[in-house]
Design an enzyme around this catalytic site. Structure first.
Site, mmCIF file in Angstrom:
data_model
loop_
_atom_site.group_PDB
_atom_site.id
_atom_site.type_symbol
_atom_site.label_atom_id
_atom_site.label_comp_id
_atom_site.label_asym_id
_atom_site.label_seq_id
_atom_site.Cartn_x
_atom_site.Cartn_y
_atom_site.Cartn_z
ATOM 1 N N CYS A 84 -0.342 4.100 2.316
ATOM 2 C CA CYS A 84 -0.132 3.841 3.748
ATOM 3 C C CYS A 84 1.336 4.044 4.131
ATOM 4 O O CYS A 84 1.642 4.611 5.175
ATOM 5 C CB CYS A 84 -0.501 2.410 4.113
ATOM 6 S SG CYS A 84 -2.005 1.797 3.393
ATOM 7 N N ASP A 85 2.245 3.555 3.308
ATOM 8 C CA ASP A 85 3.646 3.441 3.726
ATOM 9 C C ASP A 85 4.623 4.307 2.938
ATOM 10 O O ASP A 85 5.804 4.378 3.296
ATOM 11 C CB ASP A 85 4.099 1.970 3.607
ATOM 12 C CG ASP A 85 3.253 1.048 4.480
ATOM 13 O OD1 ASP A 85 2.814 1.515 5.542
ATOM 14 O OD2 ASP A 85 3.035 -0.104 4.091
ATOM 15 N N CYS B 211 0.835 -1.206 0.000
ATOM 16 C CA CYS B 211 0.000 0.000 0.000
ATOM 17 C C CYS B 211 0.869 1.255 0.000
ATOM 18 O O CYS B 211 1.426 1.625 1.032
ATOM 19 C CB CYS B 211 -0.911 -0.016 1.221
ATOM 20 S SG CYS B 211 -1.840 1.499 1.419
#
Ligand code: NAP
Length: 314
Positions: free
Chosen positions: A138-139, A135
């Site tokens: 997200c990261d 993701c």
């Protein structure tokens, strides 16, 4: 006819599920939407959505989903969190086993979507959170000014590679063929972006790591057989998706990839069980098609329940 806890239970809180919830509750059906983790589904890990009509210039996936959720609750839809372990077909009613508890309803709409597929290379699982991610939104911010790689050649890989250029010093896009699967507009952006280098015809043979986490990967050219080492600190895997359908595998017919066999009418082989969105056999996987499916599934559920009630009164 038998009393049930709900008229309709929807499983999955993505665009298909939330649209089904909006339509079913607006049709005055007592409706529950069950979500396993986070309302919004895949869109919660998506960056700019450029092809959802009505938003010229695009809208961020999570913002769009917050609007979907707010709207879905306007006509009395109930939301709850839980994992559906099993659906039991009793004929006119369905029983759902949700985290070891039971609930009953007349119709079920399965809108469980898909999850990212793993690459399947040795060491991948152990390096999740230590360099391996599924993701970018997200990261991505953890990888500022360091080299990273994105694996895959579809829309997700292309969008993630482009997004990650905001942070990374360099993005190597690793694709197993010599042509991207992604839509033309994304292909053009990839080719025009100086921070992105495409490793064509290449697959990840192995990962290299030390105590701190991922430090590199060995690539193999599929045409020449040549191997090369690439230094990196992050690897984002975007090699497609797997439908979340394991819990109904013994009840409904799935195709060879695990998608629920269902037509554009969202009906399955079992009366009162419908399938909407990415978890079923569709020709296109988009927010717009998931939304269409959710609406169709809710209307088909309403018709089914009307018919049950009509038959019960006879
Ligand atoms: P996808 O379209 O199935 O693409 C998966 C990519 O990963 C393909 O390029 C495939 O290579 C590659 N791949 C598969 N297995 C691999 C392996 N073991 N090793 C290396 N590479 C591998 O999946 P997606 O990109 O996640 O997209 C899923 C669906 O969502 C698609 O229908 C897509 O159009 C849609 N989507 C749309 C948007 C948008 O409209 N903005 C954004 C994201 C996703 P091959 O090409 O050789 O098969």
């Amino acid at each position: 006819m038998s009393n049930t806890d709900y008229d309709v239970v929807i499983i999955g809180g993505g665009p298909a599920g939330m649209t089904a919830g909006l339509y079913a509750s607006r049709a005055n059906l007592k409706t529950l939407l069950l979500e396993k983790m986070i309302m919004g589904g895949q869109m919660m890990t998506t960056t700019l959505v450029e092809n959802w009509p009505g938003y010229p210039g695009g809208i961020e996936g999570p913002e769009l989903m917050m609007r979907f959720q707010e709207h879905s609750l306007e006509f009395g839809l109930e939301n709850d969190y839980g994992t559906v372990e099993k659906i039991i077909d009793n004929g006119d009613t369905k029983t759902l086993i949700v985290d070891d508890k039971e609930m009953t309803c007349k119709a079920v709409i399965i809108a469980t979507g898909v999850i990212p597929r793993k690459l399947g290379v040795e060491g991948e699982a152990a390096l999740v959170g230590k360099g391996v991610s599924y993701c970018a939104t997200c990261d991505g911010a953890f990888f500022r000014d360091v080299p990273i790689a994105v694996i895959g050649g579809g829309d997700t890989a292309a969008e993630e590679a482009l997004y990650l250029t905001r942070f990374a010093s360099k993005v190597t896009l690793v694709h197993r063929r010599d042509k991207l699967r992604a839509t033309k507009i994304l292909q053009d952006r990839i080719m025009a972006n100086e921070k992105i280098e495409v490793a064509w015809d290449s697959v990840v043979d192995s990962l290299i790591s030390d105590n701190s986490g991922l430090t590199g990967m060995m690539l193999r050219n599929m045409k020449t057989g040549e191997t090369s080492q690439v230094e990196l600190q992050g690897m984002f895997v975007a090699v497609g998706v797997t439908p979340t359908t394991g819990f109904i595998a013994d009840l409904l017919e799935l195709n060879e990839d695990g998608y629920i066999k269902s037509g554009e009418d969202t009906l399955t082989a079992i009366p009162g069980i419908l399938a909407a969105g990415d978890c079923r056999t569709t020709i296109l996987k988009q927010v717009s098609t998931a939304v269409g499916d959710g609406a169709v599934a809710a209307i088909m559920a309403e018709k089914y329940i009307d018919e049950l009630e009509f038959q019960a009164k006879k």
